[in-house]
Design a protein around this motif. Structure first.
Motif, PDB file in Angstrom:
ATOM      1  N   LEU A 416     -47.987  -5.094 -20.744  1.00  6.50           N
ATOM      2  CA  LEU A 416     -47.493  -6.208 -21.562  1.00  6.50           C
ATOM      3  C   LEU A 416     -48.531  -6.711 -22.554  1.00  6.50           C
ATOM      4  N   PHE A 417     -49.801  -6.806 -22.135  1.00  7.20           N
ATOM      5  CA  PHE A 417     -50.792  -7.536 -22.927  1.00  7.20           C
ATOM      6  C   PHE A 417     -52.025  -6.734 -23.316  1.00  7.20           C
ATOM      7  N   GLY A 418     -52.156  -5.518 -22.783  1.00  7.95           N
ATOM      8  CA  GLY A 418     -53.328  -4.701 -23.086  1.00  7.95           C
ATOM      9  C   GLY A 418     -54.443  -4.924 -22.086  1.00  7.95           C
ATOM     10  N   ALA A 419     -55.202  -3.865 -21.833  1.00  5.82           N
ATOM     11  CA  ALA A 419     -56.241  -3.908 -20.796  1.00  5.82           C
ATOM     12  C   ALA A 419     -57.340  -4.909 -21.124  1.00  5.82           C
ATOM     13  N   SER A 420     -57.720  -5.009 -22.403  1.00  6.30           N
ATOM     14  CA  SER A 420     -58.835  -5.895 -22.767  1.00  6.30           C
ATOM     15  C   SER A 420     -58.494  -7.352 -22.514  1.00  6.30           C
ATOM     16  N   PHE A 421     -57.277  -7.769 -22.894  1.00  5.60           N
ATOM     17  CA  PHE A 421     -56.886  -9.152 -22.647  1.00  5.60           C
ATOM     18  C   PHE A 421     -56.788  -9.423 -21.154  1.00  5.60           C
TER      19      PHE A 421
END
Length: 452
Positions: A416-421
Motif C-alpha cells: 500500500l505505502f512502499g517499503a521506505s515509508f
C-alpha cells in the motif's frame, strides 16, 4: 491563484513576509515566517529545510533507529516546496499570507517520510482508476482554562476544564463562552477551514467540529490546519485545547472519524450508492469496505499512532475494539451511512483526534482501493447490535507496540505505502513505545509508592 497572481497580490498588499508550514510524521505543523523575496525566489526550486523534522519525535528528541536521517547522515537540508493552491490568510495574525508545503518532487522521488506527499500519491492512483475521492474528518477535543505555563506548574494535574459536567449538544454551555465559540466558527471559515457543524460533546469542556467535505487533499489540509488553528484561537481567549485521544480515564475519548466516498470524475454520481441494494451499497462500496476490513490490522498505527490512542479504544467508550461494520451503528469500526444518494458514505471510526490526517486518510483510501483492485467480497456480515461483543472477525490490537510490529513486517502495508515509508513510520512508532517503556507514571506512584 497561480504564481503570477500571488506575486501580484503580495505587491498590491505590500506584504513583507509570509508564513508556511508542513506536517511532520506526527501531524505536527512545522514551519517558518520568511521574507517575501525568499518566498518568490524559492517558488520553483523550493526551500531548504533541515530533515531533522522527520528524524525527531513530537518532543524534539532525535530518533535512534531510522535510516532516512540521523547523526549518520548529518541532518542535511531537504527541498520543501510550497503548494500555491493552499494559499489563505490567517485572520487572527493580521491576515499574514499562509501556505502549506510538502517534500514532493517533480520526478516523483518524494521524501518517503512526508505524509502529504504520500497522500498525494495515493490520491493520484485513485484518480487514475477513474474515481474522485471525497473525504472529511471530524474532531472532538477538550478545552481547558489553562496555559502552557500553568500546565507545567501544576504538573498536568487538577486541570480546570472550560465548563463542568457532561452536557453534549448543549446550546446553554456554548452561550457561556460564546465569544470563543463563535470565533472558532467564524475565524475558521475566514481561514478556509469551513465547518459543517460545531457543538459540545458529552464531557466537561468538550467541543466537536465536522469540517465540510472536499477532495481528499483539500480535506486533509483542512483537517491538519483545524487542529493548529483551534489551539491558536483558543490561546487568544486564555484557553488551551487538547486533541489527545484520551486525557482522563474516567471521561470519553476524542474521536477523529474519517468520512469518505468515491464519485465519478465529474462528481455528478456517488459511486457508493445503489438504490437496489438492501443496504443501498454499490458493489464498489462493498469492495472498498472489504478492503478496509482486510487491511485494518496491517495499518492500525496510521489510525492509532500514539501510546495514548489505545486508551481510547476500549469497550463502552464510543470507540471500536473489534473489526466490524454495520449500517448506522456507532459501536463498530466502520459505519455505513446511507440516508440519501448524495450522503451515502463510509465512516472509519478507529481514528482518534490525535491522528495525522494525511496518514489517516491515506490509510483509509489505500486500503479501500486495495479491496477494489483485488475485488474483495464483503464476506464479513454486518454486526447486529453491540459491536464490542462481535469478535468473529478479530479484535483491534490493544497497544501500539503490537500494532507497530505487525505493520513493520506486513507485506500488505508495504504494497500500500512502499517499503521506505513503512520502515520509517513503524520505527518511529516503536521509538514512541521505547520512550514510554522507561517512563515512571502517576499510576505507578499511586499504586506502589507506599505499599510495596
Amino acid at each position: 491563484m497561480d504564481k503570477q497572481q500571488i506575486i501580484s497580490y503580495l505587491k498590491e498588499k505590500n506584504v513583507d513576509k509570509i508564513k508556511f508550514a508542513f506536517a511532520d510524521i506526527d501531524g505536527v505543523l512545522r514551519g517558518k515566517v520568511i521574507h517575501h523575496k525568499k518566498f518568490t525566489d524559492g517558488l520553483d526550486s523550493g526551500y531548504g529545510f533541515c530533515d531533522v523534522v522527520f528524524g525527531w519525535d513530537s518532543s524534539d528528541v532525535c530518533n535512534e533507529n531510522i535510516k532516512l536521517t540521523g547523526w549518520h547522515t548529518g541532518y542535511p537540508d531537504q527541498p520543501c516546496r510550497i503548494d500555491l493552491s493552499t494559499f489563505r490568510t490567517v485572520p487572527w495574525e493580521d491576515n499574514i499570507p499562509f501556505f502549506l508545503g510538502d517534500f514532493s518532487k517533480a520526478d516523483g522521488n518524494d521524501l518517503p517520510a512526508c505524509p502529504r506527499s504520500l497522500l498525494k500519491r495515493i490520491a493520484k492512483e485513485c484518480e487514475a482508476m477513474g474515481y474522485h475521492p471525497e473525504f472529511a474528518q471530524e474532531f472532538e477535543w477538550f478545552n481547558f482554562l489553562e496555559t502552557p505555563q500553568t500546565l507545567k506548574d501544576k504538573s498536568f494535574t487538577n486541570l480546570e476544564t472550560l465548563t463542568p459536567g457532561m452536557f453534549g449538544y448543549s446550546v446553554l454551555r456554548t452561550s457561556e463562552n460564546s465569544d470563543f465559540y463563535y470565533d472558532l466558527f467564524n475565524l475558521l471559515m475566514q481561514f478556509n477551514v469551513p465547518l459543517e457543524g460545531l457543538h459540545t460533546e458529552t464531557g466537561p469542556g468538550v467541543y466537536e467540529a465536522a469540517v465540510l467535505h472536499d477532495h481528499i487533499i483539500e480535506a486533509a489540509d483542512r483537517a491538519v490546519l483545524l487542529k493548529t488553528a483551534v489551539k491558536e484561537i483558543a490561546y487568544q481567549h486564555g484557553i488551551m485545547a487538547t486533541f489527545m485521544a484520551k486525557w482522563n480515564e474516567n471521561l470519553p475519548g476524542c474521536g477523529g472519524h474519517v468520512h469518505q466516498s468515491l464519485w465519478n470524475k465529474g462528481k455528478s454520481e456517488n459511486l457508493f450508492y445503489d438504490a437496489k441494494d438492501a443496504n443501498k451499497m454499490s458493489e464498489l462500496h462493498k469492495q472498498y469496505l472489504a478492503g478496509q476490513l482486510h487491511c485494518l490490522p496491517h495499518i492500525l498505527p496510521m489510525y492509532a499512532p500514539t501510546i495514548n490512542s489505545y486508551k481510547r479504544l476500549v469497550e463502552g467508550a464510543w470507540a471500536p475494539t473489534t473489526i466490524t461494520w454495520a449500517v448506522e451503528n456507532r459501536t463498530t469500526a466502520f459505519r455505513v451511512i446511507n440516508s440519501a444518494p448524495e450522503y451515502t458514505r463510509l465512516e472509519t471510526r478507529i481514528p482518534g483526534a490525535d491522528t495525522n490526517p494525511y496518514l489517516a486518510m491515506a490509510a483509509a483510501l489505500a486500503s479501500g482501493l486495495y479491496g477494489i483492485k483485488h475485488k474483495l467480497p464483503l464476506n464479513t456480515p454486518a454486526t447486529s447490535g453491540n459491536g464490542y461483543l462481535d469478535d468473529k472477525n478479530g479484535k483491534i490490537a490493544s497497544n501500539l507496540f503490537d500494532a507497530a510490529n505487525i505493520m513493520k513486517d506486513s507485506a500488505i502495508a508495504t504494497e500500500l505505502f512502499g517499503a521506505s515509508f513503512v520502515d520509517h513510520f513503524a520505527q518511529t512508532r516503536l521509538w514512541e513505545c521505547k520512550q514510554y517503556a522507561k517512563a515512571v507514571t502517576d499510576w505507578e506512584l499511586k499504586r506502589y509508592f507506599e505499599i510495596i
